[in-house]
Design a protein around this motif. Structure first.
Motif, PDB file in Angstrom:
ATOM      1  N   ARG A 162      -3.641   0.624 -17.099  1.00  0.00           N
ATOM      2  CA  ARG A 162      -2.996   0.381 -15.810  1.00  0.00           C
ATOM      3  C   ARG A 162      -2.535   1.700 -15.175  1.00  0.00           C
ATOM      4  O   ARG A 162      -2.024   2.580 -15.847  1.00  0.00           O
ATOM      5  CB  ARG A 162      -1.793  -0.537 -15.991  1.00  0.00           C
ATOM      6  N   GLY A 163      -2.737   1.789 -13.886  1.00  0.00           N
ATOM      7  CA  GLY A 163      -2.340   2.994 -13.178  1.00  0.00           C
ATOM      8  C   GLY A 163      -3.453   3.990 -13.013  1.00  0.00           C
ATOM      9  O   GLY A 163      -3.285   5.037 -12.398  1.00  0.00           O
ATOM     10  N   GLY A 164      -4.624   3.665 -13.555  1.00  0.00           N
ATOM     11  CA  GLY A 164      -5.746   4.580 -13.462  1.00  0.00           C
ATOM     12  C   GLY A 164      -6.565   4.368 -12.199  1.00  0.00           C
ATOM     13  O   GLY A 164      -6.120   3.747 -11.232  1.00  0.00           O
ATOM     14  N   ILE A 165      -7.787   4.867 -12.218  1.00  0.00           N
ATOM     15  CA  ILE A 165      -8.704   4.699 -11.099  1.00  0.00           C
ATOM     16  C   ILE A 165      -9.716   3.613 -11.448  1.00  0.00           C
ATOM     17  O   ILE A 165      -9.972   3.334 -12.618  1.00  0.00           O
ATOM     18  CB  ILE A 165      -9.421   6.019 -10.751  1.00  0.00           C
ATOM     19  N   ASP A 166     -10.310   3.017 -10.429  1.00  0.00           N
ATOM     20  CA  ASP A 166     -11.306   1.977 -10.671  1.00  0.00           C
ATOM     21  C   ASP A 166     -12.561   2.156  -9.825  1.00  0.00           C
ATOM     22  O   ASP A 166     -13.419   1.272  -9.783  1.00  0.00           O
ATOM     23  CB  ASP A 166     -10.709   0.591 -10.444  1.00  0.00           C
ATOM     24  N   ALA A 167     -12.683   3.282  -9.138  1.00  0.00           N
ATOM     25  CA  ALA A 167     -13.878   3.561  -8.338  1.00  0.00           C
ATOM     26  C   ALA A 167     -14.278   5.035  -8.502  1.00  0.00           C
ATOM     27  O   ALA A 167     -13.417   5.916  -8.442  1.00  0.00           O
ATOM     28  CB  ALA A 167     -13.627   3.249  -6.865  1.00  0.00           C
ATOM     29  N   VAL A 168     -15.568   5.268  -8.725  1.00  0.00           N
ATOM     30  CA  VAL A 168     -16.113   6.621  -8.833  1.00  0.00           C
ATOM     31  C   VAL A 168     -17.241   6.759  -7.819  1.00  0.00           C
ATOM     32  O   VAL A 168     -18.128   5.902  -7.743  1.00  0.00           O
ATOM     33  CB  VAL A 168     -16.637   6.900 -10.253  1.00  0.00           C
ATOM     34  N   VAL A 169     -17.189   7.822  -7.029  1.00  0.00           N
ATOM     35  CA  VAL A 169     -18.113   8.003  -5.915  1.00  0.00           C
ATOM     36  C   VAL A 169     -18.848   9.340  -6.037  1.00  0.00           C
ATOM     37  O   VAL A 169     -18.249  10.356  -6.391  1.00  0.00           O
ATOM     38  CB  VAL A 169     -17.361   7.973  -4.565  1.00  0.00           C
ATOM     39  N   ASN A 170     -20.147   9.310  -5.731  1.00  0.00           N
ATOM     40  CA  ASN A 170     -20.935  10.527  -5.561  1.00  0.00           C
ATOM     41  C   ASN A 170     -21.532  10.509  -4.163  1.00  0.00           C
ATOM     42  O   ASN A 170     -21.948   9.442  -3.675  1.00  0.00           O
ATOM     43  CB  ASN A 170     -22.081  10.589  -6.574  1.00  0.00           C
ATOM     44  N   ALA A 171     -21.589  11.649  -3.508  1.00  0.00           N
ATOM     45  CA  ALA A 171     -22.175  11.724  -2.176  1.00  0.00           C
ATOM     46  C   ALA A 171     -22.977  13.005  -2.042  1.00  0.00           C
ATOM     47  O   ALA A 171     -22.580  14.056  -2.547  1.00  0.00           O
ATOM     48  CB  ALA A 171     -21.086  11.678  -1.099  1.00  0.00           C
ATOM     49  N   ILE A 172     -24.121  12.900  -1.363  1.00  0.00           N
ATOM     50  CA  ILE A 172     -24.910  14.082  -1.008  1.00  0.00           C
ATOM     51  C   ILE A 172     -25.516  13.826   0.362  1.00  0.00           C
ATOM     52  O   ILE A 172     -26.032  12.743   0.637  1.00  0.00           O
ATOM     53  CB  ILE A 172     -26.003  14.382  -2.059  1.00  0.00           C
ATOM     54  N   TYR A 173     -25.401  14.828   1.234  1.00  0.00           N
ATOM     55  CA  TYR A 173     -25.909  14.685   2.592  1.00  0.00           C
ATOM     56  C   TYR A 173     -26.473  16.015   3.059  1.00  0.00           C
ATOM     57  O   TYR A 173     -25.823  17.048   2.951  1.00  0.00           O
ATOM     58  CB  TYR A 173     -24.794  14.231   3.539  1.00  0.00           C
ATOM     59  N   CYS A 174     -27.700  15.970   3.594  1.00  0.00           N
ATOM     60  CA  CYS A 174     -28.399  17.192   4.010  1.00  0.00           C
ATOM     61  C   CYS A 174     -28.971  17.040   5.417  1.00  0.00           C
ATOM     62  O   CYS A 174     -30.038  17.589   5.727  1.00  0.00           O
ATOM     63  CB  CYS A 174     -29.520  17.519   3.030  1.00  0.00           C
ATOM     64  N   GLY A 175     -28.309  16.302   6.266  1.00  0.00           N
ATOM     65  CA  GLY A 175     -28.815  16.052   7.603  1.00  0.00           C
ATOM     66  C   GLY A 175     -28.439  17.131   8.604  1.00  0.00           C
ATOM     67  O   GLY A 175     -27.616  18.015   8.337  1.00  0.00           O
ATOM     68  N   SER A 176     -29.033  17.049   9.788  1.00  0.00           N
ATOM     69  CA  SER A 176     -28.789  18.045  10.834  1.00  0.00           C
ATOM     70  C   SER A 176     -27.424  17.840  11.496  1.00  0.00           C
ATOM     71  O   SER A 176     -26.778  18.798  11.902  1.00  0.00           O
ATOM     72  CB  SER A 176     -29.902  17.969  11.888  1.00  0.00           C
ATOM     73  N   LYS A 177     -26.970  16.584  11.594  1.00  0.00           N
ATOM     74  CA  LYS A 177     -25.650  16.308  12.138  1.00  0.00           C
ATOM     75  C   LYS A 177     -24.644  16.328  10.993  1.00  0.00           C
ATOM     76  O   LYS A 177     -24.795  15.604  10.019  1.00  0.00           O
ATOM     77  CB  LYS A 177     -25.628  14.941  12.817  1.00  0.00           C
TER      78      LYS A 177
END
Length: 220
Positions: A162-177
């Motif tokens: 209890r009190g920990g995290i419950d979601a792990v996210v990775n992101a990578i983006y190589c766009g022009s905008k």
């Protein structure tokens, strides 16, 4: 063979899901299923500054771990997320996410060099991890992030951490905008009213994706 950035990003997205922190020994994954954008369990489509053009979901261990993968701007990037529906991630996972060297090596192993690391924060409270600038092997400029946060405020069925995290996210983006990575990491949250979100998602910016041409080696 010419470096195919879009194929590379798609492969990386799948690898990041499978290599994200696991909580149980059994890796019984369901098949990935494409879903309407409005069916997102998390609000990535509405906090991404570039359009989400595809959503895929799968589950592990009968829904104990729920995975989502969002395609950004027709394959110019991806966000992947693991959510532990009825448990918390272990404290060792939090320690790894908070380790700068772990972050750097995580991407280096995939031939992605990172720089200008910055710690993430999240409006829900507890979070740890980093965002950074990055370069692919062909010198393409990108943005990346790997972080965890607490999406659920109440207790879980298995509440031993209890009190920990419950979601792990990775992101990578190589766009022009440019992608507003700080907005994404700080405002990502669990969707509480799915029906209302599905309606609201119909008014989000869209982007028309054209079929990608086959490489000469793939042509029949």
């Amino acid at each position: 063979m010419k470096f195919d950035k879009f194929t590379f990003l798609a492969v990386i997205a799948g690898a990041l899901v499978l290599s994200a922190c696991q909580t149980t020994r059994d890796y019984a994954f369901s098949e990935w299923q494409e879903m309407p954008i409005g069916k997102s369990r998390f609000n990535v489509p509405s906090v991404s500054s570039v359009p989400v053009t595809k959503l895929e979901q799968n589950d592990r261990n009968n829904g104990q771990v729920q995975n989502e993968k969002w395609e950004l701007a027709c394959g110019q990037g991806y966000v992947t997320l693991q959510y532990t529906f009825d448990v918390w991630f272990k404290q060792s996972v939090e320690q790894d996410l908070d380790n700068r060297e772990e972050f750097t090596s995580h991407f280096r192993e995939r031939n992605i060099e990172v720089s200008n690391l910055k710690k993430v924060s999240n409006q829900n409270g507890k979070s740890m991890g980093y965002m950074a600038d990055a370069k692919l092997s062909d010198d393409t400029s990108c943005q990346v992030a790997m972080f965890g946060f607490r999406a659920t405020s109440n207790s879980k069925i298995y509440d031993n951490d209890r009190g920990g995290i419950d979601a792990v996210v990775n992101a990578i983006y190589c766009g022009s905008k440019p992608l507003d990575m700080e907005k994404l990491t700080s405002q990502i949250t669990l969707v509480e009213n799915r029906d209302a979100y599905a309606v609201a998602a119909q008014n989000l910016p869209t982007m028309e994706c054209t079929p990608k041409a086959k490489n000469p080696e793939q042509a029949s």
